[in-house]
Structure formats: C-alpha cells, structure tokens
Write an enzyme that holds these catalytic residues in place. Structure first.
Site, PDB file in Angstrom:
ATOM      1  N   SER A  99       1.992  12.643   3.392  1.00 47.99           N
ATOM      2  CA  SER A  99       1.113  12.085   2.344  1.00 47.99           C
ATOM      3  C   SER A  99       1.886  11.901   1.046  1.00 47.99           C
ATOM      4  O   SER A  99       2.778  12.687   0.724  1.00 47.99           O
ATOM      5  CB  SER A  99      -0.049  13.052   2.098  1.00 47.99           C
ATOM      6  OG  SER A  99      -0.728  12.705   0.900  1.00 47.99           O
ATOM      7  N   TYR A 121      -0.023   5.903  -1.722  1.00 47.60           N
ATOM      8  CA  TYR A 121      -1.175   5.490  -2.520  1.00 47.60           C
ATOM      9  C   TYR A 121      -0.651   4.675  -3.687  1.00 47.60           C
ATOM     10  O   TYR A 121       0.410   5.005  -4.247  1.00 47.60           O
ATOM     11  CB  TYR A 121      -1.924   6.708  -3.063  1.00 47.60           C
ATOM     12  CG  TYR A 121      -2.889   7.313  -2.081  1.00 47.60           C
ATOM     13  CD1 TYR A 121      -3.873   6.537  -1.479  1.00 47.60           C
ATOM     14  CD2 TYR A 121      -2.843   8.663  -1.770  1.00 47.60           C
ATOM     15  CE1 TYR A 121      -4.774   7.085  -0.587  1.00 47.60           C
ATOM     16  CE2 TYR A 121      -3.748   9.220  -0.877  1.00 47.60           C
ATOM     17  CZ  TYR A 121      -4.704   8.424  -0.289  1.00 47.60           C
ATOM     18  OH  TYR A 121      -5.595   8.957   0.594  1.00 47.60           O
ATOM     19  N   THR A 147      -2.201   3.234   2.312  1.00 43.95           N
ATOM     20  CA  THR A 147      -3.608   3.554   2.546  1.00 43.95           C
ATOM     21  C   THR A 147      -4.479   2.702   1.636  1.00 43.95           C
ATOM     22  O   THR A 147      -4.316   2.715   0.417  1.00 43.95           O
ATOM     23  CB  THR A 147      -3.853   5.056   2.315  1.00 43.95           C
ATOM     24  OG1 THR A 147      -3.050   5.771   3.256  1.00 43.95           O
ATOM     25  CG2 THR A 147      -5.316   5.425   2.529  1.00 43.95           C
ATOM     26  N   LYS A 211      -3.357   1.454   6.382  1.00 45.51           N
ATOM     27  CA  LYS A 211      -4.230   2.506   6.932  1.00 45.51           C
ATOM     28  C   LYS A 211      -5.595   2.458   6.258  1.00 45.51           C
ATOM     29  O   LYS A 211      -5.680   2.432   5.022  1.00 45.51           O
ATOM     30  CB  LYS A 211      -3.603   3.881   6.690  1.00 45.51           C
ATOM     31  CG  LYS A 211      -4.477   5.052   7.090  1.00 45.51           C
ATOM     32  CD  LYS A 211      -3.703   6.365   7.027  1.00 45.51           C
ATOM     33  CE  LYS A 211      -4.544   7.553   7.451  1.00 45.51           C
ATOM     34  NZ  LYS A 211      -5.453   8.018   6.413  1.00 45.51           N
ATOM     35  N   HIS A 235     -10.826   7.467   7.284  1.00 51.06           N
ATOM     36  CA  HIS A 235     -10.300   8.518   6.399  1.00 51.06           C
ATOM     37  C   HIS A 235     -10.934   9.883   6.726  1.00 51.06           C
ATOM     38  O   HIS A 235     -11.211  10.698   5.857  1.00 51.06           O
ATOM     39  CB  HIS A 235     -10.556   8.147   4.930  1.00 51.06           C
ATOM     40  CG  HIS A 235      -9.518   8.673   3.980  1.00 51.06           C
ATOM     41  ND1 HIS A 235      -8.537   7.888   3.423  1.00 51.06           N
ATOM     42  CD2 HIS A 235      -9.311   9.910   3.482  1.00 51.06           C
ATOM     43  CE1 HIS A 235      -7.784   8.619   2.617  1.00 51.06           C
ATOM     44  NE2 HIS A 235      -8.228   9.853   2.637  1.00 51.06           N
TER      45      HIS A 235
HETATM   46  C1  LIG Z   1      -7.642  17.342   3.672  1.00 52.69           C
HETATM   47  C2  LIG Z   1      -7.306  15.919   3.986  1.00 52.69           C
HETATM   48  C3  LIG Z   1      -6.445  15.231   3.157  1.00 52.69           C
HETATM   49  C4  LIG Z   1      -6.135  13.917   3.442  1.00 52.69           C
HETATM   50  N1  LIG Z   1      -5.225  13.288   2.661  1.00 52.69           N
HETATM   51  C5  LIG Z   1      -4.863  12.025   2.964  1.00 52.69           C
HETATM   52  C6  LIG Z   1      -3.855  11.388   2.225  1.00 52.69           C
HETATM   53  O1  LIG Z   1      -3.264  11.952   1.320  1.00 52.69           O
HETATM   54  N2  LIG Z   1      -3.539  10.112   2.568  1.00 52.69           N
HETATM   55  C7  LIG Z   1      -4.180   9.446   3.592  1.00 52.69           C
HETATM   56  O2  LIG Z   1      -3.868   8.271   3.857  1.00 52.69           O
HETATM   57  N3  LIG Z   1      -5.125  10.046   4.321  1.00 52.69           N
HETATM   58  C8  LIG Z   1      -5.474  11.313   4.036  1.00 52.69           C
HETATM   59  N4  LIG Z   1      -6.407  11.942   4.806  1.00 52.69           N
HETATM   60  C9  LIG Z   1      -7.001  11.241   5.982  1.00 52.69           C
HETATM   61  C10 LIG Z   1      -6.166  11.509   7.245  1.00 52.69           C
HETATM   62  O3  LIG Z   1      -4.917  10.887   7.186  1.00 52.69           O
HETATM   63  C11 LIG Z   1      -6.862  11.003   8.519  1.00 52.69           C
HETATM   64  O4  LIG Z   1      -7.235   9.661   8.344  1.00 52.69           O
HETATM   65  C12 LIG Z   1      -8.082  11.825   8.937  1.00 52.69           C
HETATM   66  O5  LIG Z   1      -8.023  13.143   8.479  1.00 52.69           O
HETATM   67  C13 LIG Z   1      -8.187  11.823  10.444  1.00 52.69           C
HETATM   68  O6  LIG Z   1      -9.338  12.453  10.858  1.00 52.69           O
HETATM   69  P1  LIG Z   1      -9.405  13.943  11.480  1.00 52.69           P
HETATM   70  O7  LIG Z   1      -9.107  14.896  10.358  1.00 52.69           O
HETATM   71  O8  LIG Z   1     -10.813  13.995  11.938  1.00 52.69           O
HETATM   72  O9  LIG Z   1      -8.412  14.040  12.615  1.00 52.69           O
HETATM   73  C14 LIG Z   1      -6.725  13.270   4.545  1.00 52.69           C
HETATM   74  C15 LIG Z   1      -7.593  13.981   5.380  1.00 52.69           C
HETATM   75  C16 LIG Z   1      -7.872  15.291   5.122  1.00 52.69           C
HETATM   76  C17 LIG Z   1      -8.783  16.035   6.068  1.00 52.69           C
HETATM   77  C1  LIG Z   2      -5.982  11.601  -4.194  1.00 52.95           C
HETATM   78  C2  LIG Z   2      -5.983  11.522  -2.702  1.00 52.95           C
HETATM   79  C3  LIG Z   2      -6.184  12.832  -2.058  1.00 52.95           C
HETATM   80  C4  LIG Z   2      -5.944  12.873  -0.626  1.00 52.95           C
HETATM   81  C5  LIG Z   2      -6.943  12.223   0.236  1.00 52.95           C
HETATM   82  O1  LIG Z   2      -6.716  11.164   0.714  1.00 52.95           O
HETATM   83  C6  LIG Z   2      -8.165  12.898   0.580  1.00 52.95           C
HETATM   84  O2  LIG Z   2      -8.510  13.947  -0.014  1.00 52.95           O
HETATM   85  O3  LIG Z   2      -8.878  12.383   1.455  1.00 52.95           O
END
Ligand SMILES: Cc1cc2nc3c(=O)[nH]c(=O)nc-3n(C[C@H](O)[C@H](O)[C@H](O)COP(=O)(O)O)c2cc1C
Ligand SMILES: CCCCC(=O)C(=O)O
Length: 339
Positions: A99, A121, A147, A211, A235
């Site tokens: 990330s 981002y 993303t 994404k 997401h």
């Molecule tokens: C705590 C957390 C932080 C995340 N941070 C990002 C991020 O920084 N960038 C991003 O593109 N997606 C982020 N995501 C989304 C994940 O990349 C992904 O799309 C999603 O968690 C997949 O679903 P799952 O947790 O049910 O497997 C985040 C998800 C979670 C749970």
């Molecule tokens: C500022 C983005 C934080 C990470 C993210 O994508 C999330 O928390 O789902």
C-alpha cells in the site's frame, strides 16, 4: 473462523479500522456470501496425480494465483508490519502489493519479495504520489496499482465512533502527532479523472493496473487508457455500502476486457475454493486482504505464512477434487451457474 480474540489483540480502534466496512456493512458481508453462492461442478475420473496452481500475470509465469492485497498501516496489526506480510508472501510464493499508505518504506519492503507491485493513491499534493512512484521504480517493483475507488473515504461508522488514530505513515513523511483516519483520507485528491491516468501511466515506467473497477464500461475505458490490468474490487466493502460484489462484477468485466488486459478480483476470498471460483469466472489471480492481517495479528510473519499456506493447500485440494489439475485450465465449465 472464531475471531473473538482479534478484538482483544488489536483493541477497539484498530480492530474497527481493519475489520470494518462502510455504512451498514452490507457489502462487507455480501463479499463473503457471494463466493459461497457460486457452485462448483466437479468432473470425475480425471488424472489429478499432479497439480499445478501456477498462472501467468503480466506475461510472466507466477507460482500462485494468490496475491496479498494492499492494506494500509500494518504496524498497527503487528510490530513487523508490512515486513511480516511481505515475508509471508515470499515464503508461500504469493504475489504481494504494498500500500502507498504503508508504515514501512517501499525501499525496505521491495527486496523482501520477488516482483512486488506498488499500490498508489493520488494525493492532493501530486508530487508526493510521483515521488512514491519514483521510489517504487528504483526499488524494483514490477507494476503500479492505481486505486481509483477512493476519491473520498467511505462512510465508516466504526472509525467515527472510536476516533482511531494512525501512527506516522512513513510514505507521507508525516511526523507530528498521530492522525485520525479522516485527517489522512482528506489528503486524497477527489478531482482525479480519466484525463490524469495517462500521466501516471507514463510516470510509472512499468505496467499499470487500475484497482477498484466494478463496471464493464469502466474496465473497457481502462484498457483504452493503456492499463495492463484491472482489479475488480469494492475495496473490501469499505467504500460505498450496497455496491455489487467482486464475484458479481467479475464475469461481465472479463467478457468486456476480452483478453486485452489481465483481470484480478478481490473481496471476501477466504478459502482456496473461493480462489478457484474466481479463476473459473475468468480472473487471472485473486487478492486476499483481511485473512492475512488476522494471521499477522495472531502470529506476525509466521501467522501470515500459516494463513497463506492454508489457502494454497485448500486450492490444491480443490484442483484435485474438481478434476481440473491445472489452475490455468479453470473456466466457467467448472461452475454450475454464475451468481
Ligand atoms: C485495513 C485495510 C486497509 C486497506 N488499505 C488499502 C490501501 O491502502 N490501498 C488499497 O488499494 N486498498 C486497500 N484496502 C483494500 C484491499 O486492498 C482489498 O481490496 C480488500 O481488503 C479485499 O477484501 P478482503 O479484505 O475481504 O479480502 C484495504 C483493506 C483493508 C481491510
Ligand atoms: C487513506 C487510505 C487508507 C487505506 C485504505 O484504503 C482503507 O482504509 O481502506
């Protein structure tokens, strides 16, 4: 899985942030149930004595279709943070996406895992994003994952209630006191459009994946804009509640893209058979998010390895029992019907 211990390990604030979703968390729950509604139709009397989970991604053979999703602020999950998830990915042959809201620098994580991808981002201060791209390029990342489903943060009531604060996300060089997620999310540029994608594709100097795409027309537009890949994703149910799930969005997007770019999917993938279903619906690979964090919360790097090893073992068992020994041969013929 019994996860009552996670609240004790992480505390209310971090647990709410990592486990939570947007609004009433309808999409968060639907992500898991929609994979369980896809039914497999096994073939019998196929020689499955040798099985091969490898797939081709961005034109290169990969040992596994399982990719660790980009997730922010991992030092709040365990002390090694992103190093634990990256090493877990490396030890299990999984892909890895770091990330841009990382708590460990891209230069430190890059060498730990082969061909990592970097998630970007676009911040209001675009120079910050361009600097991150330059760092990723210099430290050997293979692709950039832009993303596009986060112009603003989703309506996250758990964070509003707990006021969870993040300690120093390194990539943003934010010294000073810990910030609330709302303060951090406000750094994102909500004015980003298709017109900007070309500039980031050029700055990337490596293949670009978008994404957070859920519509076939957007997927086609991404391909036209030069994307080498699409990640079908809501997401993890954290942005707009009640949107469609990855399992629902995937088939029409695969049809629209028609082989012109790689298509990956995420959201609610919890078992090896979910990975097989994603491939059968036409994905080239599947990303897994929270399960890896839960492994890390319980056991750091070893916990991440345990989760990823189990997913691989379940996938291997699925390939055998489904009568499709090579993951690359999975197609809709392995399914009864689509969701
Ligand atoms: C705590 C957390 C932080 C995340 N941070 C990002 C991020 O920084 N960038 C991003 O593109 N997606 C982020 N995501 C989304 C994940 O990349 C992904 O799309 C999603 O968690 C997949 O679903 P799952 O947790 O049910 O497997 C985040 C998800 C979670 C749970
Ligand atoms: C500022 C983005 C934080 C990470 C993210 O994508 C999330 O928390 O789902």
């Amino acid at each position: 899985m019994d996860d009552t211990d996670l609240l004790d390990i992480l505390g209310d604030g971090a647990h709410g942030y990592f486990a939570g979703g947007a609004g009433d968390e309808i999409t968060l729950r639907a992500n898991e149930t929609s994979w369980s509604q896809v039914r497999l139709a096994p073939r019998v009397l196929v020689d499955v004595s040798e099985r091969d989970p490898s797939v081709t991604l961005l034109g290169k053979q990969r040992p596994s279709p399982i990719v660790v999703a980009p997730m922010a602020y991992q030092k709040h999950v365990c002390p090694d943070g992103e190093l634990a998830s990256a090493r877990g990915a490396a030890r299990t042959g999984s892909g890895y996406v770091l990330s841009s809201q990382t708590t460990t620098a891209p230069t430190v994580v890059g060498p730990e895992v082969s061909d990592p991808w970097f998630q970007l981002y676009v911040f209001r201060d675009r120079q910050v994003s361009l600097d991150l791209v330059a760092q990723a390029r210099e430290s050997g990342y293979e692709a950039l994952v832009l993303t596009v489903d986060f112009p603003v943060a989703g309506w996250r009531e758990r964070d509003k209630r707990t006021g969870f604060r993040v300690e120093h996300p390194v990539a943003l060089n934010l010294d000073g006191p810990p910030l609330t997620t709302e303060e951090l999310f406000a750094l994102h540029d909500p004015s980003l459009t298709w017109d900007d994608i070309g500039a980031f594709a050029e700055a990337a100097g490596m293949p670009l994946l978008l994404k957070g795409v859920l519509r076939p027309d957007d997927a086609e537009r991404a391909v036209d804009a030069g994307a080498a890949g699409i990640i079908v994703s809501n997401h993890g149910g954290r942005q707009l509640d009640t949107v469609l799930t990855g399992a629902e969005a995937l088939p029409p997007i695969v049809d629209a893209v028609a082989g012109r770019a790689d298509v990956l999917v995420d959201g609610g993938i919890r078992r090896g058979w979910d990975v097989a279903k994603a491939l059968a619906l036409g994905a080239d690979a599947a990303l897994v998010g929270r399960p890896v964090l839960w492994g890390m919360a319980r056991g750091g790097e070893e916990g991440a390895v345990a989760v990823l090893e189990q997913l691989h073992a379940e996938l291997d068992s699925t390939l055998a029992l489904l009568g499709v020994p090579n993951a690359r041969d999975l197609d809709r013929g392995a399914l009864v019907s689509q969701v």
